[in-house]
Structures are given as C-alpha cells and as structure tokens.
Design a protein around this motif. Structure first.
Motif, short mmCIF file in Angstrom:
data_model
loop_
_atom_site.label_atom_id
_atom_site.label_comp_id
_atom_site.label_asym_id
_atom_site.label_seq_id
_atom_site.Cartn_x
_atom_site.Cartn_y
_atom_site.Cartn_z
N THR A 74 -13.43 -11.52 30.41
CA THR A 74 -13.97 -10.53 29.47
C THR A 74 -13.30 -10.60 28.10
N GLY A 75 -12.53 -11.66 27.87
CA GLY A 75 -11.89 -11.82 26.58
C GLY A 75 -10.58 -11.08 26.43
N GLY A 76 -9.98 -10.62 27.56
CA GLY A 76 -8.70 -9.93 27.49
C GLY A 76 -7.58 -10.89 27.11
N GLU A 77 -6.51 -10.34 26.56
CA GLU A 77 -5.42 -11.17 26.08
C GLU A 77 -4.37 -11.45 27.14
N GLU A 78 -4.40 -10.74 28.25
CA GLU A 78 -3.33 -10.91 29.23
C GLU A 78 -3.38 -12.26 29.91
N TYR A 79 -4.59 -12.79 30.11
CA TYR A 79 -4.73 -14.06 30.84
C TYR A 79 -5.45 -15.14 30.03
N ASN A 80 -5.52 -15.01 28.73
CA ASN A 80 -6.22 -16.00 27.92
C ASN A 80 -5.29 -17.16 27.54
N PHE A 81 -4.65 -17.73 28.55
CA PHE A 81 -3.65 -18.77 28.30
C PHE A 81 -4.20 -19.98 27.55
N PRO A 82 -5.34 -20.56 27.92
CA PRO A 82 -5.82 -21.77 27.24
C PRO A 82 -6.13 -21.57 25.75
N LEU A 83 -6.35 -20.33 25.31
CA LEU A 83 -6.70 -20.12 23.91
C LEU A 83 -5.54 -20.42 22.97
N GLY A 84 -4.33 -20.50 23.49
CA GLY A 84 -3.18 -20.75 22.63
C GLY A 84 -2.87 -22.22 22.43
N ARG A 85 -3.66 -23.10 23.01
CA ARG A 85 -3.38 -24.53 22.89
C ARG A 85 -3.47 -25.01 21.44
N HIS A 86 -2.59 -25.95 21.10
CA HIS A 86 -2.63 -26.59 19.78
C HIS A 86 -2.91 -28.08 20.01
N TYR A 87 -4.19 -28.45 19.81
CA TYR A 87 -4.61 -29.82 20.09
C TYR A 87 -4.10 -30.76 19.01
N ILE A 88 -3.51 -31.85 19.48
CA ILE A 88 -2.95 -32.85 18.57
C ILE A 88 -3.92 -34.00 18.37
N TRP A 89 -4.43 -34.52 19.47
CA TRP A 89 -5.36 -35.65 19.40
C TRP A 89 -6.21 -35.65 20.65
N GLY A 90 -7.53 -35.52 20.47
CA GLY A 90 -8.43 -35.50 21.61
C GLY A 90 -8.13 -34.32 22.51
#
Length: 321
Positions: free
Chosen positions: A94-110
């Motif tokens: 539902t877009g909650g912040e407690e479990y939105n772990f993948p949204l914090g990724r910082h993609y470097i290449w591919g």
C-alpha cells in the motif's frame, strides 16, 4: 651495635602498622563520604525529575523500556532485507514506508545497485575520515609548538594550548548548527564541525605524547646545528608517529559516532535515517542501521589494531605479554 642504633630515625614495626591502619581508616571514611554524596545527588535528581513531570516520574518508571517492544520486528529476516534493500513478504503493497526496502536502492549500472544504508554509511564514514584527516594535519604541527620540550617560548605555547582548548570546548553538534546556519545543512557543515573539534582533541593527545619523548636524539642533532623543523622531523616525529596514528584511528571511531549524531540533525548520512526509523517505530530498519553502524565501528577497530602492529612491530606487543 644494632640496626636501630645505626638508624634511630627508622620507625618501628608497631609505628608502621599504626600508620597503615590510619591510612586505611581514612580511605574508608573518604569512600563512605563519597558514596553518601552520590546517594544524596541521586535522590535529589530523582525528586527534581518527579517534580518536573508533575509527579508522574515514578508512575511512568516501569514503562522505561517499553520503546524496545516497538522496535522488535515481526520477522527478523526483515532486518537483513532492510540492510540489503530486498523485498519483504510483510509489505502490504500500500506504499507504506516501514517495508519499502527496495525503494532505497541506488542503481550504479544496469541491475547492479548499492543498498541505501550502505551509501548513507559511506557518507557518514567519509565525513568522519575527512574530519580526522583535517584534525590530524593541523594537530601535528600545533602539538610540537605546544610541547614544552621543543618550544621554549612560553607565551606561544599558552596561545596554542588555549586555541586547542577552545576548539574542543564546544560539542560538534553546536559547531555544526552554527555552520549550518551559514552554509546550510549537509555533510560540509558536519565535516567542518567534527574537523575543528578533532584538531583540539588530537592536539592535546599529541602534545602530551611529544612531551614524553626521549630527548637524546634531539640533543644529538641540535648539537650539529639542526633547525627546529629538522629536530621535529628527524628526532621527535619518528618516536611519536606510531602513537599519533593510533590516536588518529581511535578518533576515526569517535568521529563516526559524532557524524551519526550530527546527521540526525541535518548533517547527512546514516544519522538522519536512524532518527526517522526510531521515531516512527520501524523495528527492522532501526536494527539494520544499528547493525551496520556496529559492523563499521568493529571494522575500523580491527584495521586500527592491524595498522598499529605494522607501524610498531609485533615485538612491541610480544613484550607486553
């Protein structure tokens, strides 16, 4: 002729025993008095806390550690998922912040990415490292100027020592707040604040080390006309450099913690995220951040021990045992 005849001033065994008993009794009195003072201060502080909280201090005391229950994750696997930005099965979607772990990724290449907390920890560590380097660069020359065995000018030594005292008198967070108002919040303000405090703290440790060096090498090169800089470079510095490096590496550990605290008030890095996770009761994120911080401190400590052995040599550690 007896020993007493030769040395009539020597105390007898009875006198020595009486003196020892008096010393023990005096120490016990001092200890009891100190404990009574501490007990009185504790009772006064508790009463003040109770009055300041309108009498609810003792009422709320049993709930002192209730916040720990808020930080216990529903699934301990979420701690590792939060650390490495992996999807959580507990995410309701539902877009909650407690479990939105993948949204914090910082993609470097591919598809290759750096987990969010690792990047924030890297920022915090960089702040601590750069601050320590700044402190080390300025503290080294100031320490030689402040040492009485290398600088004969007392007014100059006093000025340098007072300057370093001023730098370490103010907490890093106060200095960071001042520079944040001038150059805005962020890692730059944190670097300046921690760096200035490091100059004062390292400078004190360094000049105390310099004042305990063996002066025979200094006297030798001084007798052949060496300048002050040459005396420092070839006589004093080789003796104190291992200790300087040890103190500097210890300061890195201290500065990592200081940078984390400053980050919580806008200095960037892992501190701000840790503050948000705790305030919102996100158990998995909080424990992941604490675990990463602990691992970083442990790694710095182990690297410090390894580097010190490389500088001093294993024989110095063998002699200690």
């Amino acid at each position: 002729m007896t020993l007493a005849d030769l040395h009539p001033q020597l105390p007898s065994a009875q006198e020595i025993g009486d003196a020892w008993s008096r010393q023990v009794a005096r120490r016990r009195i001092y200890t009891i008095f100190g404990l009574l003072v501490l007990a009185a201060a504790f009772v006064s502080s508790v009463q003040f806390a109770n009055e300041s909280n309108a009498g609810h201090f003792f009422e709320r005391l049993p709930h002192l550690f209730d916040f720990l229950s808020w930080l216990v994750p529903k699934n301990w696997g979420d701690v590792w998922r939060a650390l490495f930005d992996l999807p959580s099965p507990n995410d309701p979607g539902t877009g909650g912040e407690e479990y939105n772990f993948p949204l914090g990724r910082h993609y470097i290449w591919g598809s290759f990415y750096i987990p969010e907390y690792f990047e924030l920890m890297l920022i915090t560590f960089n702040v601590a490292l750069v601050s320590t380097i700044i402190g080390f660069i300025f503290a080294v020359p100031l320490s030689f100027i402040a040492s009485r065995n290398l600088t004969p000018s007392k007014p100059l030594r006093i000025v340098v020592k007072r300057f370093m005292e001023i730098l370490r008198a103010f907490p890093e967070i106060v200095i960071a707040g001042l520079f944040a108002a001038i150059i805005s919040i962020g890692p730059v303000s944190a670097i300046i604040a921690v760096g200035l405090h490091s100059i004062g703290a390292l400078g004190k440790l360094f000049y105390e080390t310099v004042e305990n060096v063996d002066m025979r090498a200094d006297e030798g090169i001084k007798s052949v006309g060496a300048s002050w800089g040459e005396r420092v470079r070839f006589a004093a510095l080789p003796q104190v450099l291992p200790n300087f490096m040890s103190y500097a590496l210890l300061r890195v550990e201290i500065n990592v913690r200081a940078s984390t605290i400053i980050g919580a008030v806008g200095g960037g890095g892992i501190g701000e995220e840790l503050k948000l996770a705790i305030s919102r009761g996100f158990g998995a994120k909080t424990l992941a951040l604490i675990l990463l911080l602990f691992i970083t401190i442990l790694a710095v400590d182990q690297f410090s021990a390894w580097l010190r052995r490389r500088l001093v040599g294993d024989h110095a550690f063998l002699l200690q045992h």
